[in-house]
Scaffold this active site. Structure first.
Site, PDB file in Angstrom:
ATOM      1  CB  CYS A   2      -3.674   4.464  18.589  1.00 18.08           C
ATOM      2  SG  CYS A   2      -3.218   4.900  16.810  1.00 18.08           S
ATOM      3  NE  ARG A  50      -3.633   7.586  12.398  1.00 12.75           N
ATOM      4  CZ  ARG A  50      -3.611   7.915  11.325  1.00 12.75           C
ATOM      5  NH1 ARG A  50      -3.965   9.026  10.895  1.00 12.75           N
ATOM      6  NH2 ARG A  50      -2.948   7.005  10.292  1.00 12.75           N
ATOM      7  CG  LEU A  51       2.655   7.395  17.503  1.00 15.55           C
ATOM      8  CD1 LEU A  51       3.154   8.540  17.834  1.00 15.55           C
ATOM      9  CD2 LEU A  51       3.468   6.239  18.311  1.00 15.55           C
ATOM     10  CB  ILE A  54       0.934   2.656   8.406  1.00 19.58           C
ATOM     11  CG1 ILE A  54       2.211   1.655   8.872  1.00 19.58           C
ATOM     12  CG2 ILE A  54       0.279   2.134   7.031  1.00 19.58           C
ATOM     13  CD1 ILE A  54       1.855   0.144   8.948  1.00 19.58           C
ATOM     14  CD  GLU A  81       1.521   0.196  13.353  1.00 18.53           C
ATOM     15  OE1 GLU A  81       0.985   0.014  12.137  1.00 18.53           O
ATOM     16  OE2 GLU A  81       1.650   1.361  13.886  1.00 18.53           O
ATOM     17  CG  ASP A 104      -2.067  -1.117  10.219  1.00 14.50           C
ATOM     18  OD1 ASP A 104      -2.596   0.209  10.296  1.00 14.50           O
ATOM     19  OD2 ASP A 104      -1.349  -1.481  11.207  1.00 14.50           O
ATOM     20  N   GLY A 371      14.535  -6.567  20.800  1.00 10.79           N
ATOM     21  CA  GLY A 371      14.651  -8.109  20.857  1.00 10.79           C
ATOM     22  C   GLY A 371      13.923  -8.813  21.833  1.00 10.79           C
TER      23      GLY A 371
END
EC number: 6.3.5.4
Length: 640
Positions: A2, A50-51, A54, A81, A104, A371
């Site tokens: 977010c 907010r995105l 969860i 997250e 979370d 990565g």
């Protein structure tokens, strides 16, 4: 994932700034297009985009919480997250706490209440968090240990503002009484290093909370901060015959990290280049998502693309693969928009294709794995081999080394052995400044004639080196890169380019448990057998396809040298320099001369030119207000 924005007012007059916070939220709506909101009391104001990833239906922010005897004592906003949130919630429930959401965010504020600031050390994930304690009358702030998520700070007489993006603070400048002057010293750092090192930004008075730090903001006082994460790299010798145990431990912790990073109530995909890092992540992710989508990007010019190798890797692991090819015209057209999203320029050409592959991925998924961090943790940069090649110089007395260095300086450039002699007799602290340096000081003075004559890159690196004297040379280089290149370039472009497309990027290598294993590896487990990341490659032998196991990571290589010399970007570069109004900061004639030298093939100035050009575009947007980045906000369906 977010965008947060908060203000702790110097006086109990927060209602006077609610509209300013609310008006500043839309400029970072791309970080959270699903919902927004504000909250305030007499002293603090919170705003949030907010995105939803969860607990989509319930974990709204700003979040308020308090124990039974102090309801709503805390207000919190949090960007990021937490991957071990389920385990943390169970731990806190055993201590008697009741939860009202299954997301979370709530475990962070409950854990902070019970354990205090040290609770952030238990968090396994990426985060920038702000918690207002209305009882203690102070605001707690913290960032994750590696700096994956950003946090900007600005203190004026009106109070202290924190934000996920600097442009939100800039938009509040009139309400804050903030002057928007360019920080020339930070600009020197940027021109030299190709990024602005933490805690600086290119605007005076706006800073960043450093990675791995927490702090307190008290009304009317300065911000106090504490570093909670200091990487040690206390390597351990590996007894003969136990190497396989090390490889197994790496494989196990990576398996666990990827599993935790797959936790989401939306679809998770994966970026995929031609190297071992992204391939390992994608292969492990495929175990948890049989329908995994992978994404890569490339260019039209042959020889500069990882597309074919990535496609082969995707086929080998059984993933559906999606490719985005970027033309030079698309590349140039996107630069103003990208500089706006960055907040401060980062002169890394690979961030442009990263923007496009994120844009493509967002059509299909809401979260991707990547990565980043493997090279810094496991010894993946070729330059890390240098201490081995220069080891014979360690036995030469210091006075003799200084004499040889003077001799080397007198040799003409290009003489065989000159470079080896210079580097071998130069202390590590002076010769290694991280994975990027666009200009040396004489080159810097060519484009910035007013640059401080006493300035040197060691101004940034010396305090970091001072904390690593107990480490071996390879570990010292890794340690330096964690605090310079990784958090200054790699993670900035990763966060900004994905968030520009409302896409959450997760980096399983940059996990506290993975680092706990990686920091114990001795040099021979990193740089060995003629390769880099030796232990990681051995650990991944049964996971990644053979064709990438020992292949050098290239990421998204950009043909910038070719484009600036040819028709693709040469004309654009001339126009950018000529139209720029940054002539009081950058010598435009010197830049044009460099461009001509580059076009004629007299010298490869591509990195230096791109550094200057990126700044000029940034200056045109944020200072001159001459360049329109043409931002179009999006509204993605929540079910992705």
């Amino acid at each position: 994932m977010c965008g947060l924005l908060a203000m702790l007012c110097a006086k109990p007059n927060a209602d006077e700034y609610v509209s300013a916070i609310s008006d500043a939220l839309p400029c970072m709506r791309h970080r959270g297009p699903d919902e927004d909101g504000t909250w305030h009391d007499d002293q603090a104001v919170f705003g949030f985009n907010r995105l939803s990833i969860i607990d989509i239906a319930h974990s709204h922010q700003p979040l308020t919480w308090g124990p039974d005897d102090q309801p709503n004592r805390y207000a919190m906003t949090f960007n990021g997250e937490i991957y071990n949130y389920i385990e943390l919630r169970e731990q806190l429930q055993e201590l008697g706490y009741t939860f009202h959401t299954s997301g979370d965010g709530e475990p962070i504020v409950v854990g902070f209440h019970h354990f205090g600031p040290s609770f952030v050390e238990q968090l396994r994930g990426m985060f920038a968090v702000a918690i207002w304690d209305s009882h203690e009358r102070r605001m707690f702030i913290a960032r994750d240990r590696f700096g994956i998520k950003p946090m900007y700070l600005c203190t004026t007489a009106a109070g202290t503002v924190i934000a996920s993006e600097k442009k939100s603070i800039l938009s509040m400048a009139p309400a804050l009484g903030l002057a928007l002057d360019v920080d020339v010293h930070a600009l020197e750092h940027y021109i030299d290093l190709q990024y602005v090192p933490e805690p600086e930004s290119l605007h005076e008075g706006i800073f960043r909370l450093e990675s791995g730090s927490w702090g307190y903001i008290t009304p009317g006082q300065t911000v106090t901060t504490t570093r909670y994460f200091e990487p040690e790299f206390r390597t351990k010798d590996v007894p003969a015959g136990t190497e396989q145990q090390v490889f197994d431990r790496i494989a196990a912790v990576m398996e666990d990290s990827v599993a935790k990073h797959m936790r989401a109530d939306v679809t998770v995909g994966s970026f995929l280049s031609g190297g071992i890092d992204s391939t390992a992540i994608a292969a492990l992710a495929k175990r948890h998502n049989p329908d995994l989508l992978t994404f890569t990007t490339g260019f039209e010019r042959e020889g500069y693309s990882e597309v074919d190798v990535a496609a082969e890797s995707a086929a080998a692991i059984g993933a559906e693969h999606i490719v985005k090819i970027v033309s030079p015209e698309e590349y140039a057209a996107a630069i103003p928009k990208i500089m706006w999203y960055l907040d401060d320029p980062v002169a890394d050409p690979s961030l442009v294709p990263l923007y496009f592959v994120a844009q493509e991925a967002r059509k299909h998924v809401k979260v991707v794995l990547s990565g980043e961090g493997a090279d810094e943790l496991f010894g993946g940069y070729t330059i890390y081999k240098e201490p081995l090649s220069l080891a014979p110089f360690d036995h030469i007395p210091d006075p003799v080394q200084r004499g040889l260095r003077k001799v080397a300086a007198l040799l003409p450039d290009g003489v065989k052995g000159k470079s080896l002699l210079e580097r071998g007799t130069t202390p590590l602290e002076e010769r290694y400044y991280g994975n990027a340096r666009s200009f040396n000081f004489s080159q810097l003075q060519r484009v910035m004639p007013e640059a401080k004559r006493e300035w040197d890159h060691t101004e940034v690196t010396a305090p970091i080196y001072a904390k690593s004297t107990h480490m071996d040379p390879v570990a010292r280089m890794q340690h330096l890169d964690l605090f310079t290149w990784l958090r200054g370039d790699i993670l900035v472009k990763a966060d900004k380019m994905t968030m520009a497309n409302s896409l959450e990027l997760r980096v399983p290598f940059l996990d506290k448990e993975v680092f706990a294993v990686a920091e114990t590896l001795p040099p021979e487990m990193k740089i060995s057998h003629g390769t880099t990341k030796y232990a990681l490659r051995k650990a991944m032998e049964q996971i990644v396809p053979p064709h990438v196991l020992h292949r050098k990571k290239l990421g998204f290589p950009v043909p910038m040298k070719h484009w600036l010399a040819g028709d693709q970007l040469h004309g654009w570069a001339i126009e950018t320099i000529q139209q720029s109004q940054a002539g009081d900061l950058i010598d435009k004639q010197a830049c044009l001369a460099m461009l001509e030298e580059h076009r004629r093939g007299q010298s490869d100035h591509s990195r230096r030119l791109w550094t200057v050009l990126a700044f000029m575009v940034w200056h045109g947007i944020f200072v001159e207000h001459r360049i329109d980045p043409q931002i179009e906000e999006r509204d993605y369906p929540i079910e992705l």
